[in-house]
Write a protein that holds these residues in place. Sequence first.
Motif, PDB file in Angstrom:
ATOM      1  N   ALA A 152      22.742 -19.168  25.604  1.00  0.00           N
ATOM      2  CA  ALA A 152      21.591 -19.401  26.479  1.00  0.00           C
ATOM      3  C   ALA A 152      20.333 -19.708  25.680  1.00  0.00           C
ATOM      4  CB  ALA A 152      21.360 -18.189  27.371  1.00  0.00           C
ATOM      5  N   ALA A 153      20.278 -19.208  24.434  1.00  0.00           N
ATOM      6  CA  ALA A 153      19.121 -19.445  23.579  1.00  0.00           C
ATOM      7  C   ALA A 153      19.237 -20.753  22.804  1.00  0.00           C
ATOM      8  CB  ALA A 153      18.936 -18.285  22.609  1.00  0.00           C
ATOM      9  N   GLY A 154      20.362 -21.492  23.002  1.00  0.00           N
ATOM     10  CA  GLY A 154      20.497 -22.797  22.371  1.00  0.00           C
ATOM     11  C   GLY A 154      21.512 -22.884  21.257  1.00  0.00           C
ATOM     12  N   VAL A 155      22.191 -21.810  20.911  1.00  0.00           N
ATOM     13  CA  VAL A 155      23.217 -21.849  19.865  1.00  0.00           C
ATOM     14  C   VAL A 155      24.460 -22.536  20.420  1.00  0.00           C
ATOM     15  CG1 VAL A 155      24.677 -20.453  18.345  1.00  0.00           C
ATOM     16  CG2 VAL A 155      22.324 -19.729  18.827  1.00  0.00           C
ATOM     17  N   PRO A 156      25.084 -23.444  19.674  1.00  0.00           N
ATOM     18  CA  PRO A 156      26.303 -24.099  20.158  1.00  0.00           C
ATOM     19  C   PRO A 156      27.369 -23.069  20.538  1.00  0.00           C
ATOM     20  CG  PRO A 156      25.486 -25.217  18.217  1.00  0.00           C
ATOM     21  CD  PRO A 156      24.656 -23.983  18.363  1.00  0.00           C
ATOM     22  N   ALA A 157      28.065 -23.309  21.645  1.00  0.00           N
ATOM     23  CA  ALA A 157      29.017 -22.331  22.171  1.00  0.00           C
ATOM     24  C   ALA A 157      30.110 -21.991  21.170  1.00  0.00           C
ATOM     25  CB  ALA A 157      29.632 -22.862  23.465  1.00  0.00           C
ATOM     26  N   GLU A 158      30.688 -23.021  20.540  1.00  0.00           N
ATOM     27  CA  GLU A 158      31.770 -22.767  19.592  1.00  0.00           C
ATOM     28  C   GLU A 158      31.296 -21.881  18.446  1.00  0.00           C
ATOM     29  OE1 GLU A 158      34.917 -25.275  16.779  1.00  0.00           O
ATOM     30  OE2 GLU A 158      33.655 -26.308  18.254  1.00  0.00           O
ATOM     31  N   GLN A 159      30.103 -22.148  17.937  1.00  0.00           N
ATOM     32  CA  GLN A 159      29.554 -21.365  16.833  1.00  0.00           C
ATOM     33  C   GLN A 159      29.282 -19.922  17.269  1.00  0.00           C
ATOM     34  OE1 GLN A 159      26.026 -23.077  15.035  1.00  0.00           O
ATOM     35  NE2 GLN A 159      25.322 -21.089  14.293  1.00  0.00           N
ATOM     36  N   ALA A 160      28.718 -19.761  18.461  1.00  0.00           N
ATOM     37  CA  ALA A 160      28.384 -18.420  18.939  1.00  0.00           C
ATOM     38  C   ALA A 160      29.642 -17.584  19.145  1.00  0.00           C
ATOM     39  CB  ALA A 160      27.586 -18.511  20.238  1.00  0.00           C
ATOM     40  N   TYR A 161      30.658 -18.154  19.785  1.00  0.00           N
ATOM     41  CA  TYR A 161      31.881 -17.391  20.045  1.00  0.00           C
ATOM     42  C   TYR A 161      32.627 -17.073  18.752  1.00  0.00           C
ATOM     43  CZ  TYR A 161      31.509 -17.912  25.107  1.00  0.00           C
ATOM     44  OH  TYR A 161      31.095 -17.832  26.405  1.00  0.00           O
ATOM     45  N   ALA A 162      32.674 -18.025  17.820  1.00  0.00           N
ATOM     46  CA  ALA A 162      33.375 -17.793  16.554  1.00  0.00           C
ATOM     47  C   ALA A 162      32.695 -16.689  15.757  1.00  0.00           C
ATOM     48  CB  ALA A 162      33.420 -19.084  15.742  1.00  0.00           C
ATOM     49  N   ARG A 163      31.368 -16.734  15.693  1.00  0.00           N
ATOM     50  CA  ARG A 163      30.632 -15.720  14.929  1.00  0.00           C
ATOM     51  C   ARG A 163      30.828 -14.326  15.517  1.00  0.00           C
ATOM     52  NH1 ARG A 163      26.512 -11.632  15.465  1.00  0.00           N
ATOM     53  NH2 ARG A 163      25.579 -11.379  13.389  1.00  0.00           N
ATOM     54  N   ASN A 164      30.713 -14.209  16.826  1.00  0.00           N
ATOM     55  CA  ASN A 164      30.815 -12.894  17.452  1.00  0.00           C
ATOM     56  C   ASN A 164      32.245 -12.377  17.479  1.00  0.00           C
ATOM     57  OD1 ASN A 164      28.079 -11.885  18.610  1.00  0.00           O
ATOM     58  ND2 ASN A 164      28.078 -14.085  19.032  1.00  0.00           N
ATOM     59  N   LYS A 165      33.230 -13.281  17.473  1.00  0.00           N
ATOM     60  CA  LYS A 165      34.617 -12.843  17.372  1.00  0.00           C
ATOM     61  C   LYS A 165      34.875 -12.224  16.002  1.00  0.00           C
ATOM     62  CE  LYS A 165      39.391 -14.466  17.743  1.00  0.00           C
ATOM     63  NZ  LYS A 165      40.277 -15.636  17.983  1.00  0.00           N
ATOM     64  N   ARG A 166      34.358 -12.865  14.939  1.00  0.00           N
ATOM     65  CA  ARG A 166      34.523 -12.322  13.585  1.00  0.00           C
ATOM     66  C   ARG A 166      33.852 -10.956  13.466  1.00  0.00           C
ATOM     67  NH1 ARG A 166      31.577 -14.834   9.829  1.00  0.00           N
ATOM     68  NH2 ARG A 166      32.710 -13.789   8.145  1.00  0.00           N
ATOM     69  N   VAL A 167      32.631 -10.872  13.961  1.00  0.00           N
ATOM     70  CA  VAL A 167      31.887  -9.623  13.825  1.00  0.00           C
ATOM     71  C   VAL A 167      32.523  -8.520  14.658  1.00  0.00           C
ATOM     72  CG1 VAL A 167      29.667  -8.496  14.231  1.00  0.00           C
ATOM     73  CG2 VAL A 167      29.737 -10.805  13.276  1.00  0.00           C
ATOM     74  N   SER A 168      32.959  -8.834  15.871  1.00  0.00           N
ATOM     75  CA  SER A 168      33.567  -7.797  16.710  1.00  0.00           C
ATOM     76  C   SER A 168      34.862  -7.284  16.094  1.00  0.00           C
ATOM     77  CB  SER A 168      33.837  -8.334  18.117  1.00  0.00           C
ATOM     78  OG  SER A 168      34.840  -9.333  18.112  1.00  0.00           O
ATOM     79  N   GLY A 169      35.629  -8.175  15.438  1.00  0.00           N
ATOM     80  CA  GLY A 169      36.836  -7.730  14.753  1.00  0.00           C
ATOM     81  C   GLY A 169      36.514  -6.748  13.638  1.00  0.00           C
TER      82      GLY A 169
END
Length: 468
Positions: free
Chosen positions: A371-388
């Motif tokens: 919502a703040a403008g970060v590309p969806a693929e980048q946002a989901y990939a980053r948060n998936k790594r961190v959540s793991g």
Amino acid sequence: MTAPSSTPPRTRGRWITHWEPEDTAFWNATGRRVANRNLWASIFAEHIGFSVWSLWSVLTLFMTPETGFDYTAAQKFLLVSVVSLVGALLRVPYTLAVPRFGGRNWTLISAAALLVPTGTAVVLIQRPDTPFWLFVLLAATAGLGGGNFSSSMANINSFFPERSKGWALGLNAGGGNIGVATVQLAGLGAIAAFGAAQGHLLAAFYIPLLILSVALAWTRMDNLAGARADVGAQIAAAKDRNFWIMSFLYIGTFGSFIGFSFAFGLLLQNQFDRTPLEAAAVTFIGPLLGSLIRPVGGRMADRFGGARVTLWNFAAMAAGTAIIVAASLQESLALFTAGFIALFLLTGIGNGSTYKMIPAVYAAEAETQIAAGVPAEQAYARNKRVSGAVLGLVGAAGALGGVGINLVFRQSFLSFGNVIPGYVAFLVFYLVCLVVVYRVYLRRPAGGDAAAREAPAEQGAVGEAASR
């Protein structure tokens, strides 16, 4: 060149150099069989490791004046605190050891290492004149078994595709957690069959089981050459606010589970003068039920939202602790036991719901970034790594809660001569956890950016985010 997806795993010795679990053809042809073979051997090794980690929660029941030991309640709680501490601290390095040495190799090393504290316990528990500091050191080495959980989970996580990880990791975790109840049930059998003076037989019982776990790892497990430690994700997780909040909450749930599992028998002995046999006859029930009900907490989180389930669970844990305080004041053994069994059930539900919150929190975090403008693929990939990474690190932090539980009990006996102030401290802590869940993950912002920053993640939609 990339091997065809149906090609069997290529191995050098016991190292698998080609592993594509996300490829359906590869998985159906050979991957599932190899992964399941490793899973069941891993479950057994982790179960025995958890049992050895919990061994001193039972051995301390044997250490009575009748068997030649003149230790205070505070000294016994120190022993189980040391075991908890070492097990908690080793969870992070044990996780990193799997990609460094290989899952099979590290299972061999970690299982074989437990022969040292277990074999030594067989000898020293028969010698009440052994210096207390040596028992503290011995208990610390038994804490190695607590690290096995993290290395086992990290290893199995690499074998399975995303669509199957929940079930595989659930089996692996459950098989380990039940080790707490198993060793306590084995302790009951040892006391009933041979008497409280034969505590060394319980430790001796686990020596052939450890050897069997080594043999199974040697013959049934493999190393994955492609496994990698994502240190960068762990560093990013440690800098994230949600990691510290979720660690705090998991201390309240899993920390309570492991801490009370270690302490329950000692509490029965010191509060109600139960004999070793009487204490052991009840001690295993709580950890067993708490382990078995953990998936229910996850399922409830799927349906109602992790934060909502965790919120009400902490409220119930506070109420259960209040019942234990009342039972202690009235010296009612029946009410005390019922309150503790209920508390164990609640810790199991909380373990499942709190752990389920983590991917939901980071999925919602990704949506905020999009919502703040970060590309969806980048946002989901980053948060998936961190959540793991958070899932692994939170487990280590939660285990530290077990240390805190037993240190609070120890200090309560030292300062007040009884344990009631300790229960009151836990009641207050659960209420604080309740407030944290509400303010951070459920309270809707009143408006403006500042309010949004105060409630960044779930906003009451944990179940929906987690189910994506």
